[in-house]
Structure formats: C-alpha cells, structure tokens
Design a protein around this motif. Structure first.
Motif, PDB file in Angstrom:
ATOM      1  N   ALA A 361       0.837  -1.207   0.000  1.00  0.00           N
ATOM      2  CA  ALA A 361       0.000   0.000   0.000  1.00  0.00           C
ATOM      3  C   ALA A 361       0.872   1.258   0.000  1.00  0.00           C
ATOM      4  CB  ALA A 361      -0.935  -0.005   1.205  1.00  0.00           C
ATOM      5  N   LEU A 362       2.020   1.191   0.662  1.00  0.00           N
ATOM      6  CA  LEU A 362       2.914   2.359   0.732  1.00  0.00           C
ATOM      7  C   LEU A 362       3.584   2.663  -0.606  1.00  0.00           C
ATOM      8  CD1 LEU A 362       4.359   1.717   4.278  1.00  0.00           C
ATOM      9  CD2 LEU A 362       3.309   3.862   3.553  1.00  0.00           C
ATOM     10  N   ALA A 369      -1.813   9.327   4.803  1.00  0.00           N
ATOM     11  CA  ALA A 369      -3.153   9.013   4.286  1.00  0.00           C
ATOM     12  C   ALA A 369      -3.594   7.659   4.838  1.00  0.00           C
ATOM     13  CB  ALA A 369      -3.137   8.989   2.758  1.00  0.00           C
ATOM     14  N   LEU A 370      -2.660   6.699   4.902  1.00  0.00           N
ATOM     15  CA  LEU A 370      -2.982   5.380   5.458  1.00  0.00           C
ATOM     16  C   LEU A 370      -3.218   5.479   6.960  1.00  0.00           C
ATOM     17  CD1 LEU A 370      -0.333   3.250   3.507  1.00  0.00           C
ATOM     18  CD2 LEU A 370      -2.793   3.335   3.072  1.00  0.00           C
ATOM     19  N   LYS A 394     -13.100   9.602   2.536  1.00  0.00           N
ATOM     20  CA  LYS A 394     -12.611  10.229   3.757  1.00  0.00           C
ATOM     21  C   LYS A 394     -11.318  11.004   3.511  1.00  0.00           C
ATOM     22  CE  LYS A 394     -14.776   7.597   7.462  1.00  0.00           C
ATOM     23  NZ  LYS A 394     -15.614   8.656   8.023  1.00  0.00           N
ATOM     24  N   ASN A 395     -10.460  10.450   2.667  1.00  0.00           N
ATOM     25  CA  ASN A 395      -9.219  11.163   2.340  1.00  0.00           C
ATOM     26  C   ASN A 395      -9.542  12.535   1.727  1.00  0.00           C
ATOM     27  OD1 ASN A 395      -6.109  10.964   1.734  1.00  0.00           O
ATOM     28  ND2 ASN A 395      -7.048  11.690  -0.156  1.00  0.00           N
ATOM     29  N   ASN A 396     -10.442  12.515   0.725  1.00  0.00           N
ATOM     30  CA  ASN A 396     -10.731  13.764   0.016  1.00  0.00           C
ATOM     31  C   ASN A 396     -11.640  14.687   0.824  1.00  0.00           C
ATOM     32  OD1 ASN A 396      -9.240  12.608  -1.983  1.00  0.00           O
ATOM     33  ND2 ASN A 396     -10.961  12.199  -3.353  1.00  0.00           N
ATOM     34  N   PHE A 515       4.221  12.669   9.498  1.00  0.00           N
ATOM     35  CA  PHE A 515       5.021  13.103   8.339  1.00  0.00           C
ATOM     36  C   PHE A 515       4.592  14.483   7.857  1.00  0.00           C
ATOM     37  CE2 PHE A 515       5.347   8.496   8.326  1.00  0.00           C
ATOM     38  CZ  PHE A 515       6.694   8.288   8.095  1.00  0.00           C
ATOM     39  N   THR A 516       3.277  14.693   7.715  1.00  0.00           N
ATOM     40  CA  THR A 516       2.809  15.983   7.223  1.00  0.00           C
ATOM     41  C   THR A 516       2.952  17.070   8.288  1.00  0.00           C
ATOM     42  OG1 THR A 516       0.584  15.193   7.741  1.00  0.00           O
ATOM     43  CG2 THR A 516       1.260  15.137   5.436  1.00  0.00           C
TER      44      THR A 516
END
Ligand SMILES: [Zn+2]
Length: 597
Positions: A361-362, A369-370, A394-396, A515-516
């Motif tokens: 997935a990464l 996001a994960l 949900k991400n968007n 990270f963000t």
C-alpha cells in the motif's frame, strides 16, 4: 511531572507480511500513544520485535525449503522496512532469537520453578519414525473424530470449529512428508496457573475502572467462569530456546511462554546497546511506571491473564536469578486491545490474498493518508471494515478538505501577501473573535490529551478535526481573502490568528499524522523537528547477528511539545506546499480488482 511510559506492541510472527488489520490492531495505536507521550515530555520506551520461534515459522521454512534463520530474517527485515516507512517509531524493534532474550526467558523459567509454580507431566504425542522426531500438533493432519472432516489439524478442526485432543485424531499423517506418525510418550514442564488465579483476578479487578469491556470479557469474566488451568511450557522441537534444566536438551521452551517475555527482554537489550545497562529498570522495576500493551483481540488472554501470572509468579525471584538484585517487575497498566479490521466486508486472509499489505500500500499511498484512515476506522470496540470507496471519500472529504486545505490556504495566502512572513501584528490588537478561536484551540490540548491518555484514539482524532473545523468557520466569517484588498490590517489579524491556530493544530495532529506535521513544522520556519529519527543497527551475539530498529532524538535534542503555539508576529515562513493528495475515484475499482488475486 514526567512519567515512565512503556509502550509494548504485539510481536509479529515471522511467517507472513504485515497487513492493515495488524497495523490498526496494534502497531499504529501504540505509535500514536507513544508519540503523544513523547510530545508531553514523558520518558517513553516503545519496544517489540519479531517472534522468530514456534511452529508457524518452521512450517513457513519447510514450505519455502529454506533454513529457519533465513526465513525469520527475511520477514524481520521486511517488518523493519515497513515500520520506517509508516513512521512506527520503536526505541527498539528486535527479535526473540537473541542471546539476551534466551537469558531473560530462561531466568523467568527458573524463577517460576524456584517459586514452585512448575511441574512435569508425561503425555502421549505424535512421533514420526521417518523423520525421527516428535511432530508439533500443527504438523499432524487427519480425520476429525467429532465431525469426520478429513482436513483436521491434530489440535483443531476448522470445519466444526472444535479444539481437538491431538492423540484422538483419526488417520494421522505428517504434514511434512505424508508419513504415518505413531504415539509415543514424552514429558513436559507445565506452569500451574491455577495457583496464581487469585492474584490474576485481583490484578484484573483493580483495573475494571478503565480497561475496555471487550478486554475484561475475554479475561476477568472468562477466568471467573472457567478458572485458570495449567499449561505446558516446553515442547519437542529443536528450533527455539533451550530448557535450562539438565537432561532436557532435546526440548525447547514453548513459544507462547517466551514470546511475551520479549517485552521485558527487549527493554534489557535496548538498555545494554544504549550503553546504560541498568536503565531498563526505570520502566520494569518501578511501581509508578505505566505499561500499555497494544495487541489484537486474539491475544487478550495471553496479555491480561497469562503474562501477568508469569510476572507475579516469578516475582522478586526473577531479578535475583537474572542479576542478583531485588525488586518486583512492573505489571501491565492497561491492555487496550483492538478488535479486528475486515476488508470489503470479508475477513482478511493472507493465504487468499484478501488483504491490503502494508508495504504494498505504501508504494501507492502516502503514509499519513494510510495512518489517517486506519485511525478513523480503528476497531477499538467492535470490528471495523476497510472499504476502498470510503478510503477515497474520507481522504478527500476530511483529510484534504478540512485540514490539508486549511493549512495550505492560510500559509500560502500569508506567504503571498506578507512576502514570506507571518503578518507583523500587535497581539494587543487581537479582537474578541480572534481570542475566542485561539482559546478554543488551546483547550484542545486538554480535550484531545485526555482522550489520548485514555487510549480513545478515534475520538481524539475526531476532536482534533472538530478543532480544525472551528478555524474553517472562523475564516468563513472573517473572509480575509476579500478583506486583504480593503482592510489589510484587519486581514493581518485574521491571518495571524489562523496561522497560530494551525501552528497549535500541527502539534495536536502530530501523533496521528507525523510526516505531514513535520513538513508543516518546516513551513513555519522551525528548524527543530517535532520528533527524532529512526535508524537501524546490527547487533552481534553468540547466536550470530540481527538487525534492530531504533530511535534517536533530534540532533539538537529539542522536540515538539504538547502545548499551544507561541508563534511570533513577523516570523519568517518557508514556501508552503500541499500536505496531502486528492485521490481519484478510479482507484477504487483498481484496488478492488487486486483482492483475492
Ligand atoms: Zn471437526
């Protein structure tokens, strides 16, 4: 006052890659809580490692036709790679196949023996004359004596779901070479848990005020109904930890007994390779230290009943045997076990490839996001479901729309209209609406912090998003995008206020989205990172060498702090960029098409 917090995370078996169900079950919640306590200034020790022994690993090696050591190391190194990429920050991620773990486990065995909790007993076990060895229960297949299914394992039938008495299996066959095994007598050590039952019940009753209901149901109420029974702690195998008793050379310590000891041995190893060999006692021989265990529901009984029983049974004897000192070992404070995550409505199954694998997935999605989706969907009190359509929505709709766009919009606007600086305003000029917003955000350190202390991570992240929404509402009201043309001083107050709120939210979101938030920290011109860095190291001992994953605080020593922003008017900003990516709807069908292939 800072506390000693032990974050103990389930040890993955070295026979399969890690999937999203494992991650949301134990590794991610442990990491979020660890990062929160690091920001609070607590002394955190987060440990785990690869469970390298036991039959699942030897079966995987037999299947791949490779030496067990090679197979366990392949998976172990894969786990380390995943944790680095996903930001699971262990002080030490090691393995059970180390000289240190052997010594700690054997000391625990001897302490329990010396305290009178071990006994030996003879029994019948399947033996392969062809291979000249006893076969573990999982190695023998045949016909279930209850339902007649021909694919039963000697200890369990998947068709009728019954636990079987191995010696009653019909038409037994060795899974290794298909030969017919015979029953032979063997002798094993057992730990007499029934003697420790009153202590275990007390231990659990003292924790009913805060332990999850799902956890108490699988521990306290189960013991009240069924009691604690003796269990074997040795078996006929040649891969694993030798039994520290003369004449027992052909047996090994049972993996369920020694793997849980890894939480203790990993702390000892971490202290040793850090050059402060005594420091593990700050967490392990310290009645005020708090130990949190992050595991999936299938492991509840081991961590809430059997592991505390091992610790209480060994008592002060462990330390006397291990290092000729006195002191009791720290019992678990909380075991916030999670339920299971399903995938698109079905149980995750590695063998059918009905799984979302972490490392795979990464290659397509950013770690935050994960982490975000795995947290809002964490199976804290009931099973949850990974659904690709919901992942995109949900991400968007939340991560990008509510939080990512807010941070990017305000930083870019300030960078553009105030030439790369935070507006240089007079804090005394802030208006009631500005002060109200900031007071609300400041209060978030308490509300989100309380939820994180109680390991209610979904609710904590929801509260963080509620705080971000208040900044969006404030900006809708104040409309600085228009005001900048007509009333730049007023717009400056609004943008300063919003920046300060975002600078605080950067800390509040950091345990979940490290990270963000680290990137955002850089956009605010901060030179000191919020968290330290992972690194790997090779450790040599008499068993060979193994790679460990470790953590070091930032070079300057300072890290982020769990407290409101002190953003200075006129501070220099760095060129901002988007924190998250919007995802295309087309990936939903692409991802679904991969499943089960
Ligand atoms: Zn059956």
């Amino acid at each position: 006052m800072s506390e000693n917090i032990l974050i103990a995370i389930a040890w993955p078996y070295a026979n399969a890659e890690i999937h999203v169900g494992n991650i949301t079950g134990s590794h991610l919640p442990g990491d979020i809580v660890a990062r929160y306590h690091r920001l609070k200034g607590d002394d955190v020790l987060m440990v785990s490692g690869t469970d390298s022994h036991g039959t699942p690993v030897t079966i995987a090696a037999d299947k791949e036709g490779k030496p067990v050591e090679e197979v366990y190391k392949k998976y172990h190194n894969g786990f380390i790679d995943l944790f680095r990429q996903l930001g699971i920050q262990f002080d030490l991620f090691t393995t059970t196949h180390t000289e240190n773990h052997f010594k700690v486990s054997q000391s625990m065995f001897l302490a329990l023996q010396k305290n009178g909790f071990l006994f030996t007993q003879k029994s019948q076990q399947w033996y392969s004359p062809a291979a000249k060895r006893f076969l573990p229960d999982r190695y023998v297949e045949g016909t279930c004596y209850i339902c007649g299914d021909t694919r039963a394992r000697s200890d369990q039938c998947d068709n009728c779901g019954n636990v079987l008495e191995p010696e009653k299996l019909l038409n037994p066959k060795s899974k290794v070479d298909g030969s017919t095994p015979e029953l032979r007598e063997t002798e094993h050590f057992f730990i007499d848990f029934s003697k420790l039952e009153p202590q275990v019940l007390n231990f659990l009753r003292e924790r009913t005020g805060y332990m999850r209901e799902t956890v108490l149901g699988e521990s306290l109420r189960k013991i009240e109904a069924e009691g604690l029974k003796p269990r074997p702690i040795t078996r006929d195998l040649d891969w694993g930890i030798p039994v520290p008793v003369e004449g027992w050379d052909d047996k090994r310590i049972y993996v369920w007994f020694e793997a849980v000891i890894g939480y203790l041995s990993a702390a000892v190893e971490w202290a040793k390779i850090s050059g402060q060999p005594e420091i593990w006692k700050n967490w392990w021989v310290n009645p005020s230290a708090k130990a949190f265990y992050f595991i999936g529901k299938d492991n509840i009984f081991f961590h809430t009943a059997l592991w505390p029983a091992e610790l209480m049974g060994a008592g002060g004897q462990f330390l006397r045997i291990f290092s000729e000192e006195d002191g009791d070992l720290t019992l678990p404070y909380d075991v916030p076990a999670n339920q299971f995550m399903n995938l698109e409505g079905q149980k995750i199954s590695g063998s059918r490839n009905w799984a979302v694998w972490g490392r795979d997935a990464l290659t397509r999605y950013d770690p935050d996001a994960l982490r975000y989706y795995l947290t809002v969907n964490m199976p804290e009190n009931h099973d949850s479901d990974w659904d690709w359509k919901e992942f995109v929505a949900k991400n968007n709709g939340e991560l990008v729309a509510t939080w990512g766009n807010l941070a990017n919009r305000v930083l870019s606007f300030s960078y553009k209209h105030w030439d790369g600086f935070v507006p240089s305003i007079d804090p005394a000029a802030l208006r009631p609406a500005d002060l109200d917003l900031l007071a609300g955000i400041d209060a978030g350190f308490k509300t989100v912090g309380d939820l994180l202390d109680a390991v209610k991570l979904r609710a904590a992240l929801q509260e963080a998003f509620r705080l971000a929404s208040t900044v969006n509402q404030y900006l809708d009201q104040m409309a600085p995008w228009q005001a900048v043309k007509t009333n730049k001083d007023g717009a400056a107050l609004t943008i300063y206020t919003a920046l300060k709120a975002i600078d605080s939210l950067k800390i509040i979101f950091a345990p979940f989205l490290p990270f963000t938030c680290e990137k955002l920290n850089g956009f605010f011109g901060c030179k000191t990172p919020l968290f330290g860095e992972p690194y790997t190291e090779t450790v040599k001992d008499s068993l060979g060498e193994h790679t460990v994953l470790r953590y070091k605080a930032s070079a300057s020593g300072a890290v982020g702090q769990w407290k409101p922003s002190e953003l200075k008017p006129g501070a220099k900003l760095e060129q901002p960029a988007a924190l998250f990516k919007k995802l295309e709807d087309s990936l939903i069908e692409e991802e679904r098409a991969r499943l089960g292939q």
